[in-house]
Design a protein around this motif. Structure first.
Motif, PDB file in Angstrom:
ATOM      1  N   ALA A  18       0.842  -1.201   0.000  1.00 10.26           N
ATOM      2  CA  ALA A  18       0.000   0.000   0.000  1.00 10.26           C
ATOM      3  C   ALA A  18       0.880   1.255   0.000  1.00 10.26           C
ATOM      4  O   ALA A  18       0.582   2.225  -0.710  1.00 10.26           O
ATOM      5  CB  ALA A  18      -0.911  -0.013   1.220  1.00 10.26           C
ATOM      6  N   ALA A  19       1.974   1.251   0.728  1.00 10.14           N
ATOM      7  CA  ALA A  19       2.867   2.407   0.769  1.00 10.14           C
ATOM      8  C   ALA A  19       3.506   2.637  -0.590  1.00 10.14           C
ATOM      9  O   ALA A  19       3.632   3.771  -1.062  1.00 10.14           O
ATOM     10  CB  ALA A  19       3.938   2.213   1.835  1.00 10.14           C
ATOM     11  N   VAL A  20       3.903   1.561  -1.288  1.00 11.59           N
ATOM     12  CA  VAL A  20       4.514   1.689  -2.617  1.00 11.59           C
ATOM     13  C   VAL A  20       3.487   2.208  -3.615  1.00 11.59           C
ATOM     14  O   VAL A  20       3.783   3.061  -4.454  1.00 11.59           O
ATOM     15  CB  VAL A  20       5.114   0.337  -3.064  1.00 11.59           C
ATOM     16  CG1 VAL A  20       5.505   0.357  -4.526  1.00 11.59           C
ATOM     17  CG2 VAL A  20       6.315  -0.011  -2.203  1.00 11.59           C
ATOM     18  N   ALA A  21       2.239   1.746  -3.521  1.00  7.54           N
ATOM     19  CA  ALA A  21       1.198   2.178  -4.461  1.00  7.54           C
ATOM     20  C   ALA A  21       0.873   3.653  -4.270  1.00  7.54           C
ATOM     21  O   ALA A  21       0.609   4.367  -5.241  1.00  7.54           O
ATOM     22  CB  ALA A  21      -0.044   1.321  -4.283  1.00  7.54           C
ATOM     23  N   ASP A  26       4.564   8.371 -10.988  1.00  3.05           N
ATOM     24  CA  ASP A  26       3.777   8.790 -12.151  1.00  3.05           C
ATOM     25  C   ASP A  26       2.419   9.350 -11.754  1.00  3.05           C
ATOM     26  O   ASP A  26       1.646   9.780 -12.594  1.00  3.05           O
ATOM     27  CB  ASP A  26       3.596   7.610 -13.111  1.00  3.05           C
ATOM     28  CG  ASP A  26       2.849   6.457 -12.455  1.00  3.05           C
ATOM     29  OD1 ASP A  26       2.906   6.366 -11.203  1.00  3.05           O
ATOM     30  OD2 ASP A  26       2.207   5.674 -13.166  1.00  3.05           O
ATOM     31  N   ARG A  27       2.144   9.399 -10.503  1.00  4.11           N
ATOM     32  CA  ARG A  27       0.866   9.919 -10.022  1.00  4.11           C
ATOM     33  C   ARG A  27       0.918  11.454 -10.019  1.00  4.11           C
ATOM     34  O   ARG A  27       1.900  12.042  -9.579  1.00  4.11           O
ATOM     35  CB  ARG A  27       0.633   9.398  -8.601  1.00  4.11           C
ATOM     36  CG  ARG A  27      -0.676   9.757  -8.040  1.00  4.11           C
ATOM     37  CD  ARG A  27      -0.796   9.070  -6.704  1.00  4.11           C
ATOM     38  NE  ARG A  27      -2.124   9.329  -6.175  1.00  4.11           N
ATOM     39  CZ  ARG A  27      -2.558   8.872  -5.070  1.00  4.11           C
ATOM     40  NH1 ARG A  27      -1.784   8.105  -4.341  1.00  4.11           N
ATOM     41  NH2 ARG A  27      -3.756   9.139  -4.657  1.00  4.11           N
TER      42      ARG A  27
END
Length: 184
Positions: A18-21, A26-27
């Motif tokens: 979840a932390a990586v996402a 690119d967000r």
């Protein structure tokens, strides 16, 4: 394997994913409160004047050059104090102040008196100028006295208060007998 250990490992793995996402490069960056910041529609005005040109000249010295004298291979500059005359004196017998001070512009003369704890009066007579510096002559008046110390005996600072009341008056009557004569 222990079941608790496996569950803990899965929780840690899910939290890392979840932390990586959430930290994807690119967000797009958040847009604040959902609107674009306004562009300024106003520009500051341009000055309509030119800076003034300096119109001063360097100040002229208002003092004389100091007198210079060679003395023993050293250059000495002679500077004297401002020549003015004054005099004052204070004599206050209640507080024990007695001094005077006077000057003729070149030499300052003065005298003061100090009442010492041993009962004497110290008299300092002084003279000062630019050539001789401070010259003082100290004399004493009276004999030094050292009385025997007396033991401390505090005096009462108050008297006993006078009574502000009177003795109470009796408010009862003499008791009456409640028994009869004895029977035979």
């Amino acid at each position: 394997m222990n079941m608790k250990y496996v569950l803990e490992q899965r929780k840690i793995t899910l939290l890392c994913l979840a932390a990586v996402a959430l930290a994807r490069p690119d967000r797009p960056a958040p847009a604040g409160y959902g609107y674009d910041p306004p562009t300024p529609a106003y520009a500051p005005p341009q000055p309509s004047y030119s800076a003034p040109q300096p119109s001063y000249s360097a100040p002229q010295p208002s003092y004389e050059k100091p007198k210079v004298r060679w003395h023993n291979k050293f250059l000495r500059i002679l500077q004297e104090g401002m020549p003015f005359d004054f005099k004052y004196a204070v004599k206050d017998a209640y507080k024990g102040l007695d001094f005077d001070y006077n000057s003729d512009g070149k030499v300052v003369n003065g005298q003061y008196r100090v009442l010492l704890p041993d009962g004497r009066t110290q008299i300092v007579t002084y003279t000062t100028d630019h050539h001789n510096g401070y010259q003082a002559e100290v004399t004493y008046e009276g004999e030094a006295q050292y009385p025997e110390p007396q033991p401390y005996k505090p005096a009462p600072s108050y008297s006993a208060p006078a009574p502000a009341y009177s003795a109470p008056a009796p408010t009862y009557e003499q008791p009456k007998p409640t028994y009869g004569a004895p029977r035979n």
